[in-house]
Design an enzyme around this catalytic site. Structure first.
Site, PDB file in Angstrom:
ATOM      1  N   SER A 164      -9.393  -0.986   7.498  1.00  0.00           N
ATOM      2  CA  SER A 164      -8.917  -0.746   6.132  1.00  0.00           C
ATOM      3  C   SER A 164      -8.212  -1.920   5.467  1.00  0.00           C
ATOM      4  CB  SER A 164      -7.999   0.479   6.099  1.00  0.00           C
ATOM      5  OG  SER A 164      -8.760   1.648   6.265  1.00  0.00           O
ATOM      6  N   LYS A 195       0.848  -1.204   0.000  1.00  0.00           N
ATOM      7  CA  LYS A 195       0.000   0.000   0.000  1.00  0.00           C
ATOM      8  C   LYS A 195       0.880   1.249   0.000  1.00  0.00           C
ATOM      9  CE  LYS A 195      -3.863   1.881   2.777  1.00  0.00           C
ATOM     10  NZ  LYS A 195      -4.647   1.652   4.009  1.00  0.00           N
ATOM     11  N   SER A 203      -9.359   1.469   3.434  1.00  0.00           N
ATOM     12  CA  SER A 203      -8.633   2.269   2.468  1.00  0.00           C
ATOM     13  C   SER A 203      -7.627   1.498   1.620  1.00  0.00           C
ATOM     14  CB  SER A 203      -7.885   3.393   3.198  1.00  0.00           C
ATOM     15  OG  SER A 203      -6.983   2.847   4.149  1.00  0.00           O
TER      16      SER A 203
END
Lengths: 474, 66
Positions: free
Chosen positions: A181, A82, A157
């Site tokens: 997330s 990420k 996210s």
């Protein structure tokens, strides 16, 4: 074996082929990069595909093998990171224009550990701006699309990671979980998402937006792979005071134990409120399946969850402090959802923050008490399947709920409490909605007992209706 | 207690470091007011009888856990 079949294997399936030199890390990385580039126009799951660096790493992995040096099950495995986790010498944007030129000097500790275990990083994955939201509909780098239905969000996210693992682009992705997330993209994309015990994995190198409850965790195609990745990244980091020197168990060994006779707690309040009927049905079927496997059921009560709404105020205030240095200089570079999310935190007083911390403590103690009587809790991961990308609100039982921006906490109502308690939780796919969207089942365990969480999740995974089903992306 | 638009804009400007236009304030105000209501609910929440094991217990002689 054709590349398309190779990329659909799990880590635990492909690792022995690499060890036996039947599959080359360079060939596997080439196949993953080709798939990443092929899917990018559809999924938009990467901010940066790192072709050159990945192939260089893969060649090193291959050379090590030729010298007889096998580093373990992540050796030669293509993964994604990420883009809010630092990668030395590689841009780390945190999904915002504000940090578009941010190039960290060194790797985050988890990245260092993955590389040391031989994993190949093929790219930095798309996310919600500043990792602040559950849609991965990024105003600067574009929306990430769900491989099961590209008109729907992948969750956030860490949406790029969830989409990549589900679509067969990466074998694993490292996401971050401050309110769900990792687990939300896990549930919405039909993959396994783990938030381990707070303090189990170093956060050094994670660009945090809150000082309380953030975690770096893996998304994988199987529970066994989740255990393999955690085994590689878990452990005390003397430079991260949030980590705790609790010995890391041998997860593969614990997973071999049976589950008959374990007791699952089903919360009678909060976690089963406001559920989409399709989600409720899938979860009840999963509970029945576990009972058939010999797990005993006990209803438990967590009355302190009536105060759960208070938990958000501390992170709201934290976000004001995080964004303060950037907003004045770069306000025009902010997307509206993130910018407006910082507003409410400005009204949180010190005593409000302290009271929210008291609520957090009470909820944590109550969960600890409940977990003395049961081996794990079972809940839906999310109250609903993935909403559409263009949806701003959703009608759910109990009223209309926002999907994005300030006030959109409905999606994460079952995941965020474990960020407050720090207890480990894992989401496992447990079926599909009528529209073919994945549904996630959440197991919550006792602190430091990730092994038991893997044990029960692995047993359920073997009987899950999601087993062996892939999205039809063309 | 309701906060006037001007006060809200001033607080955001002073503490958040940026000005909100009238149009922006109109956009964010409903959600902000929801938060302020929730914040007031938190302030009104009586947790005096709901003690954490780690907090001071005056009834037990004022001993806090070490």
């Amino acid at each position: 074996m054709p590349d398309s079949d190779l990329l659909k294997l799990t880590i635990s399936e492909v690792a022995p082929l690499i060890q036996a030199r039947e599959v080359s890390p360079v060939d596997l990385t080439e196949a993953a990069l080709a798939e990443a580039e092929r899917r990018q126009p559809t999924l938009n799951s990467f901010i940066n595909i790192m072709r050159e660096q990945a192939l260089e790493q893969a060649e090193q992995a291959e050379e090590a093998l030729s010298r007889g040096e096998y580093l373990g099950p992540l050796h030669g495995i293509p993964i994604g990171i990420k883009d809010n986790i630092a990668t030395g010498g590689i841009t780390t944007t945190v999904g915002t224009k504000v940090l578009r030129d941010n190039v960290p000097d060194e790797d985050a500790e988890v990245v260092r550990r993955c590389k040391a275990a031989g994993a190949i990083i093929i790219g930095k994955e798309n996310l919600e701006e500043f990792a602040a939201g559950a849609t991965s509909n990024n105003p600067h780098y574009g929306a990430v699309h769900n491989p099961w239905n590209v008109d729907h969000i992948p969750g956030g996210s860490s949406g790029g990671g969830g989409a990549n693992v589900a679509a067969g682009v990466t074998f694993a992705s490292l996401g971050t979980d401050l309110g769900g997330s990792v687990r939300l993209p896990g549930a919405f994309c039909g993959v396994v998402g783990l938030k381990q015990t707070f303090g189990r994995v170093s956060q050094r190198g994670l660009l945090v937006t809150s000082f309380n409850g953030d975690h770096i965790g893996p998304m994988t195609r199987s529970v066994r792979d989740s255990a393999l990745v955690l085994q590689a990244i878990a452990g005390y980091d003397p430079l991260d005071p949030s980590t705790v020197p609790v010995p890391v168990d041998d997860y593969a060994l614990i997973m071999e134990r049976g589950i008959s006779g374990l007791t699952m707690g089903i919360p009678s309040n909060y976690y089963y409120d406001h559920l989409d009927p399709e989600v409720e049905e899938a979860i009840r079927r999963a509970i029945a399946a576990l009972e058939e496997l010999g797990v005993e059921t006990r209803e438990v009560s967590v009355p302190s969850m009536q105060y759960a709404g208070a938990l958000r105020f501390s992170s709201m205030a934290d976000s004001v402090v995080t964004h303060e240095p950037y907003i004045e200089a770069s306000r025009e570079d902010y997307g509206p959802d993130t910018l407006y999310r910082t507003l409410a935190g400005q009204f949180v007083l010190g005593r409000d923050y302290s009271k929210a911390m008291k609520v957090q403590r009470i909820i944590k103690e109550e969960h600890a008490r409940v977990m003395q009587d049961v081996d794990f809790l079972i809940t839906p991961t999310t109250p609903l399947p993935a909403p559409r990308i263009d949806a701003d609100t959703l009608d759910v039982e109990g009223g209309r709920q926002k999907v994005r921006g300030p006030g959109s906490g409905h999606v994460s109502r079952n995941t965020s409490p474990m960020n407050a308690t720090g207890f480990p939780a894992i989401t496992v796919p447990c079926g599909f909605s009528e529209l073919g969207l994945p549904i996630g089942l959440q197991f919550i365990g006792r602190p430091w007992e990730e092994g038991n969480l893997f044990r029960i999740a692995n047993a359920y995974e073997a009987v899950s209706p999601s087993r062996g089903v892939w999205p039809s992306l063309e | 207690m309701p906060i006037s638009d001007e006060t809200m804009k001033r607080i955001i400007a002073e503490y958040g470091g940026f000005e909100l236009s009238d149009a922006e304030l109109a956009l964010v105000k409903p959600e902000l007011e929801n938060y302020l209501t929730e914040l007031q609910n938190l302030r009104d929440l009586d947790l005096s009888d709901v003690m954490s094991a780690r907090l001071l217990r005056p009834a037990d002689g004022g001993q806090a856990d070490a």
